[in-house]
Enzyme design. Structure first.
Site, PDB file in Angstrom:
ATOM      1  N   SER A 118      -4.973  12.973   7.181  1.00 43.03           N
ATOM      2  CA  SER A 118      -5.096  13.516   8.429  1.00 43.03           C
ATOM      3  C   SER A 118      -3.242  14.124   8.524  1.00 43.03           C
ATOM      4  CB  SER A 118      -4.226  11.627   9.334  1.00 43.03           C
ATOM      5  OG  SER A 118      -3.033  11.048   8.745  1.00 43.03           O
ATOM      6  N   ASP A 171      -8.840   2.874   4.562  1.00 44.81           N
ATOM      7  CA  ASP A 171      -7.904   2.173   4.601  1.00 44.81           C
ATOM      8  C   ASP A 171      -7.607   1.230   3.474  1.00 44.81           C
ATOM      9  OD1 ASP A 171      -5.031   2.104   4.910  1.00 44.81           O
ATOM     10  OD2 ASP A 171      -5.056   1.123   6.990  1.00 44.81           O
ATOM     11  N   ASN A 223      -0.839  13.455   7.176  1.00 43.53           N
ATOM     12  CA  ASN A 223      -0.825  12.648   5.620  1.00 43.53           C
ATOM     13  C   ASN A 223      -0.075  13.353   4.849  1.00 43.53           C
ATOM     14  OD1 ASN A 223      -4.260  11.434   5.378  1.00 43.53           O
ATOM     15  ND2 ASN A 223      -2.336   9.889   5.651  1.00 43.53           N
TER      16      ASN A 223
END
Ligand code: FPP
Length: 231
Positions: free
Chosen positions: A61, A16, A64
């Site tokens: 993900s 991240d 996303n």
């Protein structure tokens, strides 16, 4: 006395902070992702050198997909390039490359590039590089339940359930690391992290390097893992 260095069998990274890394330098978010891919190379090399057996990374993900179309397109093109160049190299070096997630929804070119490295490395015995793509832990658990139902089995134990996860056969997930100061799991490996240690660092993902891995392993080694028992 220095603490003995313990090496986690399986580490999962929530990569991240690419966007914030770029914003802090006045750069486009895509530059953050590009540097994120460079950081991934450094992290994989450091983990392999330390003897980690599996490294899982959260690359995209299920959630996303709500990002701007241009960013999604950039990410998949970056991942395709990474597969064709870096993952191909890893496969030749003896690493095994695997993916967690629903790959049927990916762009065709990404899917083809991925299939090639998975196939080329499937019998390798080196470190496993497991990339979570279009992945969500709840989706993984529901998928496992459906696989079990389809097989007609009416009662399961933990082992049978684990065998239906993307991580079937992998060693225990000993450590989850999240970069960029956020302290949440974001639907990542919920079953697998039942007894994991967690390390949250403020460092943005593109700044990760071999020194970061050294610091992380030192911190992990200092943890007293009791698994519900006492010492
Ligand atoms: C989260 O940072 C990062 C992602 C959603 C993408 C992760 C992708 C990479 C590290 C690129 C390389 C990966 C591979 C497999 C080649 P963010 O964009 O949410 O950052 P922010 O929270 O600062 O905006």
């Amino acid at each position: 006395m220095a603490t003995e260095l313990k090496i986690p069998r399986h580490i999962a990274f929530i990569m991240d902070g690419n966007g914030r890394w770029a914003a802090a330098r006045g750069l486009a978010r895509s530059e953050g992702h590009r540097e994120g891919a460079e950081a991934l190379k450094r992290v994989l090399a450091a983990c392999a050198q330390k003897g980690v057996q599996v490294v899982s990374v959260y690359a995209f993900s299920c959630e996303n997909w709500s990002r701007p179309q241009a960013e999604i397109k950039f990410l998949f093109s970056l991942i395709s390039q990474f597969a064709k160049k870096e993952l191909k190299k890893y496969a030749e070096m003896g690493y095994r490359v695997t993916f967690s997630g629903d790959l049927t929804q990916l762009p065709k070119s990404t899917n083809n590039a991925i299939k090639k490295v998975v196939d080329a490395s499937k019998n390798n015995t080196g470190m496993i590089v497991n990339i979570a793509l279009n992945y969500g832990a709840r989706q993984e658990i529901v998928r496992a339940v459906n696989l079990i139902l389809q097989s007609g089995i009416r009662q399961v134990d933990e082992q049978m359930f684990e065998d239906c996860l993307y991580t079937a056969g992998f060693p225990e997930l000993d450590l989850v690391v999240r970069s960029s100061g956020e302290k949440r799991l974001s639907n990542f490996m919920l079953w697998q992290c039942a007894y994991s240690e967690f390390i949250f660092t403020d460092k943005f993902w593109p700044d990760f390097d071999e020194n970061t891995i050294d610091e992380i392993l030192k911190e992990y080694s200092s943890r007293d893992r009791r698994f519900g028992g006492i010492k």
